[in-house]
Scaffold this active site. Structure first.
Site, short mmCIF file in Angstrom:
data_model
loop_
_atom_site.label_atom_id
_atom_site.label_comp_id
_atom_site.label_asym_id
_atom_site.label_seq_id
_atom_site.Cartn_x
_atom_site.Cartn_y
_atom_site.Cartn_z
N LYS A 46 0.81 -1.22 0.00
CA LYS A 46 0.00 0.00 0.00
C LYS A 46 0.84 1.27 0.00
CE LYS A 46 -3.42 -2.55 2.53
NZ LYS A 46 -2.50 -3.66 2.87
N ARG A 47 2.00 1.18 0.59
CA ARG A 47 2.89 2.35 0.61
C ARG A 47 3.18 2.87 -0.79
NH1 ARG A 47 6.26 -0.94 2.80
NH2 ARG A 47 7.88 -0.40 1.32
#
Length: 526
Positions: free
Chosen positions: A279-280
RNA sequence: GCCCCCAUCGUCCAACGGCUAGGACACCACUCUUUCAAGGUGGAGAUAGGGGUUCGAUUCCCCUUGGGGGUACCA
């Protein structure tokens, strides 16, 4: 939920594809027979949306199936009850549908097969391939902890496997809970991976592993094998992260007496920092790319090129081209980094190649959304956008060569329909540096162009503009660049004379008038 | 700890054991004296390190390093 995607699409049927496929299928001897009835599957768990890594795995499976004229099956691995959600299944189906990866069979749900999984596990027990393990989860954890403290790794020592069968049965009959564990033979396990080539796990490197929990539920490795065997899967193409599950699964195929499929393990996709995509790294869901204005064709093309190449310099492919060129043997072993820049470039190529008619709906939708977001009437703010499809198509064809995304395309189309344009700040700063002079130039240009009864001929328009520049003794760029801002409101457009022609006399003159007023107001307040 | 996988420009891909290691994205410059987010031309930029095998290693073998996966009564 069953049957959400029961649509069966026409099978890809290029006779050339199967003829060429024969030679390019990876080169393993048994390949020849297998390709006669290729059945592959994509098996995501519904614990999240369809992310780009999963999408690529699905794509490779799909390409393999289409190339071979085989079957592409979807199985939802929903046995993790705690994390599985129906809406995730929906999102995965939506993602596949958006990419155009049509499913031939399914979705089938792994949870529907638990009875069979259990039967298979018990069969293993009957055959002596598995044994009852009475060690509790707590004991196991304690032993593992202890081994770790001693600085060693822990593998199950097989103690319950050495129990006397009669004792084992007696304890079970007495109601003592047990799990079912597979007795791993003392032998190396080897297979020929479609992507990695020869693979080998030495004897002793795999512990006896559990296939059926003490609560009677099957464990993943068993469920997969049971399901794949049941579905007659011939080629298991999946992520690299399953590489170390494969020997266990091979054991299960053997113990169950089911024919072994071919395995191909595709590498993972990494983020720009070289770490596994997460997700980063921003947008993970393929649907996020849809929402950002990427075309399925662009996305599919990009994904296909991540870890695979046709072996020559070709990069821009339509889906049919990919099917024709794909071969699993050319899939790379190493993981690839997701490069948004390249996606953008490829997507731009696909926008440029797309027929205007295919882009029109998206443009209308985006401009409508923007209008609504600003509280304007979508129909009123771009008159003719929906009522003159031929004109819209013409405009799209004019501008589609530059933008990389659909919103960028819409932004280029907008000035041709908008009642008025808003001036982009950077463009004003750069090209309207001298408001007084520019106002004068544009006013003179308006007078000149007003003399043309219709804007039909690009050459005539060009000579008007250049004529004015000559008359004013300035470079043509001094007129053209400010003119672009006046007409488009932005610093980017197709060739300006085409823009004049496509925009039309009335709108051009109105826009020149507005620009002159804007500039003069600037002069007055300066 | 043990097992497995992987390693060519910043990134994505090429290179039967044999030309100055090639293309694409991105970057820089120039150009199109009409913009750039488009096109064209050019430039910079890589075989992780060390050993072998070979007349010759990006390519084959070994070691090291680095990255990843697994080692669950998760999937």
């Amino acid at each position: 939920m069953r049957g959400i995607l029961s649509v069966v699409h026409p099978r890809w049927n290029d006779p050339r594809a199967s003829a060429r496929g024969r030679a390019e299928f990876g080169g393993f001897p048994e390949e020849e027979e297998r390709r006669l009835a290729v059945r592959v599957r994509f098996a995501p768990s519904p614990t999240g949306f369809l992310h780009v890594g999963g999408a690529r795995t699905a794509l490779f499976n799909w390409l393999y199936a289409r190339r071979a004229g085989g079957v592409f099956l979807l199985r939802v691995e929903d046995t993790d009850r705690a994390r599985s959600r129906p809406e995730h299944t929906r999102a995965i189906l939506e993602g596949l549908a958006w990419l155009g990866l049509d499913v031939d069979e399914g979705p089938v749900f792994q949870a529907d097969g638990v009875e069979r999984h259990r039967r298979d596990a018990l069969h293993l027990l009957d055959q002596g391939a598995a044994y009852r393990c009475f060690c509790s989860a707590g004991e196991l954890a304690a032993r593992r902890e202890e081994a770790k403290r001693a600085g060693a790794g822990y593998g199950y020592d097989g103690r319950c496997g050495r129990l006397d069968p009669a004792v084992s049965r007696a304890r079970a009959d007495a109601g003592e809970p047990f799990a079912l564990r597979v007795r791993v033979p003392e032998a190396a396990i080897e297979w020929e991976d479609m992507i990695h080539g020869p693979m080998s796990f030495p004897a002793g490197s795999i512990d006896d592993f559990i296939v059926l929990r003490s609560d009677g539920t099957p464990v993943y490795n068993l469920a997969v094998v049971s399901d794949d065997a049941e579905a007659g899967i011939t080629h298991v193409i999946r992520g690299d992260d399953h590489l170390s599950n494969t020997p266990k699964q091979i054991l299960l195929y053997r113990a169950l007496g089911r024919p072994l499929p071919a395995f191909g393990h595709v590498p993972l996709i990494l983020g720009p920092d070289g770490k596994r995509l997460s997700k980063r790294h921003g947008a993970l869901s393929v649907l996020a790319y849809r929402d950002d204005g990427y075309l399925p064709a662009g996305m599919v093309n990009f994904l296909a090129l991540l870890g695979w190449s046709p072996g020559d310099d070709r990069e821009v492919f339509d889906v049919g081209g990919l099917i024709g060129a794909f071969s699993i043997g050319r899939v790379l072993k190493k993981s690839a980094v997701f490069d948004l820049e390249k996606l953008g470039w490829l997507n731009g190529r696909h926008i440029a190649d797309a027929p205007a008619a295919d882009l029109a709906a998206a443009v209308v939708e985006i401009l409508g959304r923007w209008a609504r977001e600003e509280g304007r009437d979508p129909a009123g703010s771009h008159p003719g956008l929906q009522t003159s499809p031929e004109r819209l198509a013409r405009i799209i064809d004019l501008v589609k060569g530059r933008p990389r995304t659909l919103p960028a395309l819409a932004r280029q189309v907008a000035p041709f329909f908008a009642v008025s344009v808003r001036y982009d700040e950077d463009a004003v700063k750069r090209f309207w540096k001298r408001p007084e002079e520019t106002a004068f130039h544009l006013r003179r240009l308006a007078e000149r162009l007003a003399g043309e009864a219709v804007f039909r001929d690009v050459e005539t328009l060009e000579s008007e503009v250049r004529g004015l520049a000559a008359e004013l003794e300035v470079g043509a760029g001094r007129i053209i660049n400010p003119l672009r801002v006046a007409l488009m409101g932005q610093g980017v457009s197709p060739g300006i004379f085409e823009v004049l022609e496509a925009m039309g006399r009335e709108r051009v003159l109105a826009r020149l008038g507005a620009a002159v007023r804007f500039l003069e107001a600037r002069v007055a307040t300066a």
